[in-house]
Design a protein around this motif. Structure first.
Motif, PDB file in Angstrom:
ATOM      1  N   GLY A 101       0.804  -1.223   0.000  1.00 55.05           N
ATOM      2  CA  GLY A 101       0.000   0.000   0.000  1.00 55.05           C
ATOM      3  C   GLY A 101       0.827   1.259   0.000  1.00 55.05           C
ATOM      4  O   GLY A 101       0.373   2.322  -0.442  1.00 55.05           O
ATOM      5  N   ILE A 107      -2.632   2.499  -1.039  1.00 52.55           N
ATOM      6  CA  ILE A 107      -3.564   2.180   0.050  1.00 52.55           C
ATOM      7  C   ILE A 107      -3.093   2.833   1.339  1.00 52.55           C
ATOM      8  O   ILE A 107      -2.020   2.517   1.845  1.00 52.55           O
ATOM      9  CB  ILE A 107      -3.712   0.665   0.285  1.00 52.55           C
ATOM     10  N   SER A 109      -3.884   3.572   5.343  1.00 52.46           N
ATOM     11  CA  SER A 109      -4.611   3.007   6.481  1.00 52.46           C
ATOM     12  C   SER A 109      -4.298   3.794   7.750  1.00 52.46           C
ATOM     13  O   SER A 109      -3.388   4.625   7.772  1.00 52.46           O
ATOM     14  CB  SER A 109      -4.224   1.536   6.703  1.00 52.46           C
ATOM     15  N   VAL A 125      -8.082  -0.033   6.622  1.00 54.60           N
ATOM     16  CA  VAL A 125      -7.982   0.741   5.392  1.00 54.60           C
ATOM     17  C   VAL A 125      -8.868   1.987   5.432  1.00 54.60           C
ATOM     18  O   VAL A 125     -10.046   1.920   5.783  1.00 54.60           O
ATOM     19  CB  VAL A 125      -8.354  -0.131   4.174  1.00 54.60           C
ATOM     20  N   VAL A 128      -8.343   3.426  -0.928  1.00 55.61           N
ATOM     21  CA  VAL A 128      -7.538   2.830  -1.999  1.00 55.61           C
ATOM     22  C   VAL A 128      -7.605   3.794  -3.174  1.00 55.61           C
ATOM     23  O   VAL A 128      -8.682   4.243  -3.563  1.00 55.61           O
ATOM     24  CB  VAL A 128      -8.076   1.448  -2.413  1.00 55.61           C
ATOM     25  N   THR A 149      -0.036  -2.096   4.204  1.00 53.38           N
ATOM     26  CA  THR A 149      -0.410  -0.729   3.857  1.00 53.38           C
ATOM     27  C   THR A 149       0.497   0.221   4.641  1.00 53.38           C
ATOM     28  O   THR A 149       1.485  -0.203   5.236  1.00 53.38           O
ATOM     29  CB  THR A 149      -1.889  -0.471   4.174  1.00 53.38           C
ATOM     30  N   THR A 159      -2.002  -5.638   7.187  1.00 60.05           N
ATOM     31  CA  THR A 159      -3.408  -5.424   6.859  1.00 60.05           C
ATOM     32  C   THR A 159      -4.009  -6.679   6.245  1.00 60.05           C
ATOM     33  O   THR A 159      -3.387  -7.333   5.405  1.00 60.05           O
ATOM     34  CB  THR A 159      -3.552  -4.238   5.888  1.00 60.05           C
ATOM     35  N   ILE A 164      -8.008  -5.918   1.850  1.00 56.47           N
ATOM     36  CA  ILE A 164      -7.339  -5.246   0.735  1.00 56.47           C
ATOM     37  C   ILE A 164      -8.004  -5.607  -0.588  1.00 56.47           C
ATOM     38  O   ILE A 164      -8.254  -4.739  -1.436  1.00 56.47           O
ATOM     39  CB  ILE A 164      -5.842  -5.600   0.717  1.00 56.47           C
TER      40      ILE A 164
END
Length: 256
Positions: A101, A107, A109, A125, A128, A149, A159, A164
């Motif tokens: 991520g 991504i 988080s 998360v 995205v 992430t 994660t 995801i």
């Protein structure tokens, strides 16, 4: 008509079994059109941690990720497992690119708040970036996404791979007709848990309510299907639950 894309999530049990991984990657290579692969790797992380003398702590199947374990999962998920898959896909003609991520900030988080349990460096998360993933996909790249992430402040976060995959599918639904495939140890959602061939071909939300009420769907399958319907509600066209060697979209249970 919008262009199609397939997001496939494969768990660590497949990634760490050479025969199963070979069949999965063969099936993934055969998927026509644009595609994304999301992988786990928890068992490999446990093995590497043990070799390094680091204890693995699990609560309800979730890994407690302290600072030492964060280093292990970053190495294993983002390095060992991810790059092995990328190399294997390149060998069969898929122009794969491994991503966490943090790469391109795809991504973001936040660290999971401490409630009853402190999971440590585990990420929930926030977003995205579907536009950046689309840019890669449109350039002929197949993203291979590790279950890592970041928080935007310099910290990596462990994660959940299912999360995801689901959030990636939702983000891509703004641009594509998305099919999300979850690889599972069974052929699909079963009408009879003792009969591996009793696959329910299709489940709608009204079906789901009836199956929960009569006990056909129970235990861990309930949150799996709840997550599937969450993806449908967010614009994903279909979710398929199937075996790792049957990801051609013609097998398993279709959630609509």
């Amino acid at each position: 008509m919008r262009e199609k894309i397939t997001v496939v999530k494969v768990g660590g049990a497949v990634v760490e079994d050479e025969a199963k991984l070979a069949r999965l990657l063969c099936g993934f290579c055969d998927i026509e059109g644009r595609k994304v692969l999301v992988h786990g790797g928890g068992r490999r992380a446990t093995q590497v941690a043990a070799q390094l003398g680091i204890e693995s702590k699990m609560v309800n199947g979730r890994r407690i990720t302290d600072e030492q374990m964060l280093g292990v999962v970053t190495m294993v998920y983002g390095g060992l497992v991810n790059k092995n898959i990328v190399a294997r896909l390149q060998a069969c003609g898929v122009n794969a690119l491994g991503l966490t991520g943090a790469d391109m900030d795809v991504i973001r988080s936040h660290k999971r708040p401490v409630k009853d349990i402190d999971y440590g460096f585990v990420g929930d998360v926030e977003r995205v970036d579907g536009d950046k993933l689309r840019m890669l996909v449109e350039s002929g790249v197949t993203p291979v996404m590790a279950p890592l992430t970041h928080d935007g402040k310099g910290t990596m976060l462990n994660t959940n791979a299912d999360t995801i995959a689901g959030e990636t599918a939702k983000a891509l639904a703004a641009h594509y007709d998305v099919t999300l495939i979850f690889c599972f140890e069974k052929k699909g959602v079963l009408a009879d848990p003792d009969n591996d061939n009793s696959v329910i071909a299709e489940i709608t939300r009204p079906d789901f309510g009836r199956y929960v009420a009569d006990g056909t769907v129970a235990g861990g399958m309930i949150p799996k299907l709840e997550n599937a319907f969450g993806a449908i509600d967010a614009g994903v066209e279909r979710v398929i639950i199937t075996l790792a060697d049957a990801i051609d979209g013609k097998h398993g249970t279709v959630i609509r």
